[in-house]
Write an enzyme that holds these catalytic residues in place. Structure first.
Site, short mmCIF file in Angstrom:
data_model
loop_
_atom_site.label_atom_id
_atom_site.label_comp_id
_atom_site.label_asym_id
_atom_site.label_seq_id
_atom_site.Cartn_x
_atom_site.Cartn_y
_atom_site.Cartn_z
N LYS A 246 -43.62 -18.03 -12.72
CA LYS A 246 -42.47 -17.10 -12.65
C LYS A 246 -41.21 -17.89 -12.27
CE LYS A 246 -40.64 -12.88 -12.08
NZ LYS A 246 -40.37 -12.06 -13.26
N CYS B 198 -33.12 -14.68 -19.42
CA CYS B 198 -33.39 -13.36 -18.84
C CYS B 198 -32.19 -12.47 -19.14
CB CYS B 198 -33.63 -13.48 -17.33
SG CYS B 198 -34.00 -11.90 -16.58
N LYS C 191 -35.57 -22.32 -22.62
CA LYS C 191 -36.07 -21.03 -23.14
C LYS C 191 -34.91 -20.18 -23.65
CE LYS C 191 -39.07 -17.16 -21.98
NZ LYS C 191 -39.99 -16.61 -20.99
N THR D 238 -37.12 -11.82 -23.84
CA THR D 238 -37.15 -10.42 -24.28
C THR D 238 -35.87 -9.99 -25.00
OG1 THR D 238 -36.40 -9.89 -22.06
CG2 THR D 238 -38.75 -9.65 -22.50
#
Ligand SMILES: Cc1cc2nc3c(=O)[nH]c(=O)nc-3n(C[C@H](O)[C@H](O)[C@H](O)COP(=O)(O)O)c2cc1C
Length: 366
Positions: free
Chosen positions: A44, A138, A176, A204
């Site tokens: 995480k 994120c 990422k 996402t």
């Protein structure tokens, strides 16, 4: 069968990696997944000041199939880890000691400040983690502090921050990517210019999972209110596959891809590998099925390798990429195959003559 693959010098016992999120929330869950047979894990995301990270409840929402009730889409507004960095440093050390043959990648995120990124990189690196993943992706919550996808949406920032990390990192660095951008190649190539050894994609997709028709509140609803969140699970897979293929065709040789987005079975994982992913990451799939899903992933890939005559995972990576083309070339190929009439048929008034559902089925490949 040997499912190992060496990526940027890291030897993964198999290409299956826990994606950053609840499946990598602490040392205990990471240990459980390594015991179950996962090759690697991205923990995480951690930052220097966990006190600034405050999660809300509820923070998940599901989209279900109308006919079966199966979860096809999943939304979350979860933030990065809210556990203190000191705790994480101890746990990274402990995991590497207990599982020296599994690959442990630390996901890191910080504010737009060189000294903070470099301090975090050095601290985490000293624990012996095998690599870094930079969370530029994120899409909710952290963006209000100009973190996460606020960086990944701006290639100049992506390059600059990546270079801060690669300046001090002695282990491989993956960046990422956020899918909430028109052309994912731009931030990916910027990260490569900043020294990234690999690209992870995708995080996402910004979403609103639904609206409660009784209360009129958008969901997930926290004390009557809501923010858009990140969409994952099988509904995002075609978008992730498209982005991974675009990346694979654009990035320089030697830069690896870790494919992510809606992987739930060995079939899905193989699709990502065939389009250029050396490793695949799974987050929501593990949340819904548990870590034991690794058994089917391994067995399915082994069977595929036997059936198709592949001797290593490396041989599978990118095998389907040569079949991407341009639309113009598809037309030429159809003409050469003398099937142009079939394509032209969609132009005339057959759409009106036949039932529209019948015509749709006629033009569908699977
Ligand atoms: C509840 C939840 C929490 C997540 N937290 C993180 C995170 O802390 N850092 C990160 O890089 N990605 C995070 N992700 C994104 C996943 O790692 C992954 O990129 C995305 O969900 C798509 O893959 P999936 O369909 O396998 O879940 C999270 C996803 C979910 C569902």
């Amino acid at each position: 069968m040997d499912l190992s693959i060496t990526v940027n010098g890291m030897k993964f016992p198999n290409p299956f990696v826990l994606g950053s999120g609840p499946p990598g929330t602490n040392a205990r869950v990471l240990a459980k997944s390594f015991d179950a047979g996962w090759g690697g894990a991205v923990a995480k995301t951690v930052s220097l000041e966990s006190a600034k990270v405050v999660n809300v409840v509820p923070r998940y929402g599901k989209l279900r199939s109308r006919s079966t009730g199966e979860v096809i889409g999943f939304e979350n507004i979860e933030l990065i880890s809210d556990r203190p960095i000191e705790v994480w440093l101890d746990e990274f050390r402990q995991i590497k000691k207990e599982y020296p043959n599994n690959i442990l990648i630390a996901s890191i995120m910080e504010e737009y400040d060189k000294s903070r990124w470099q301090e975090l990189t050095r601290m985490v690196q000293d624990t012996g983690v095998d690599g870094f993943e930079l969370n530029f992706s994120c899409p909710h919550g952290m963006t209000e502090r100009k973190m996460g996808s606020e960086m990944g949406e701006h290639p100049d920032l992506t390059k600059e921050v990546t270079s801060w990390v690669t300046e001090v990192a002695k282990v491989p660095v993956w960046a990422k990517m956020t899918p909430n951008i028109t052309n994912i190649r731009e931030p990916a190539l910027a990260a490569v210019r900043g020294g990234a050894n690999g690209i992870s994609a995708i995080n996402t997709i910004l979403s609103v999972i639904g609206v409660d028709l009784d209360t009129l509140r958008p969901m997930p609803t926290v004390e009557g209110h809501c923010v858009p969140g990140g969409y994952s699970a099988q509904a995002v897979r075609p978008i992730a596959l498209r982005m991974v293929s675009q990346l694979a065709l654009a990035i320089p040789e030697g830069v690896s891809i870790s494919g992510i987005g809606g992987i739930e079975t060995s079939h899905d994982a193989l699709e990502f590998m065939l389009l250029g992913s050396s490793t695949v990451q799974i987050c929501t799939g593990v949340m819904l099925q548990g870590v034991k899903m690794i058994d089917e992933l391994k067995a399915g890939v082994e069977k595929f390798m036997v059936d198709k005559g592949f001797n290593s995972i490396q041989e599978i990576v990118g095998k389907s990429l040569p079949y991407f083309s341009t639309h113009m070339e598809l037309v030429q190929r159809m003409k050469a195959a003398k099937r142009s009439k079939a394509g032209e048929a969609s132009r005339d008034n057959e759409w009106a003559q036949k039932d529209i559902t019948e015509k749709t089925a006629e033009l569908t490949s699977n």
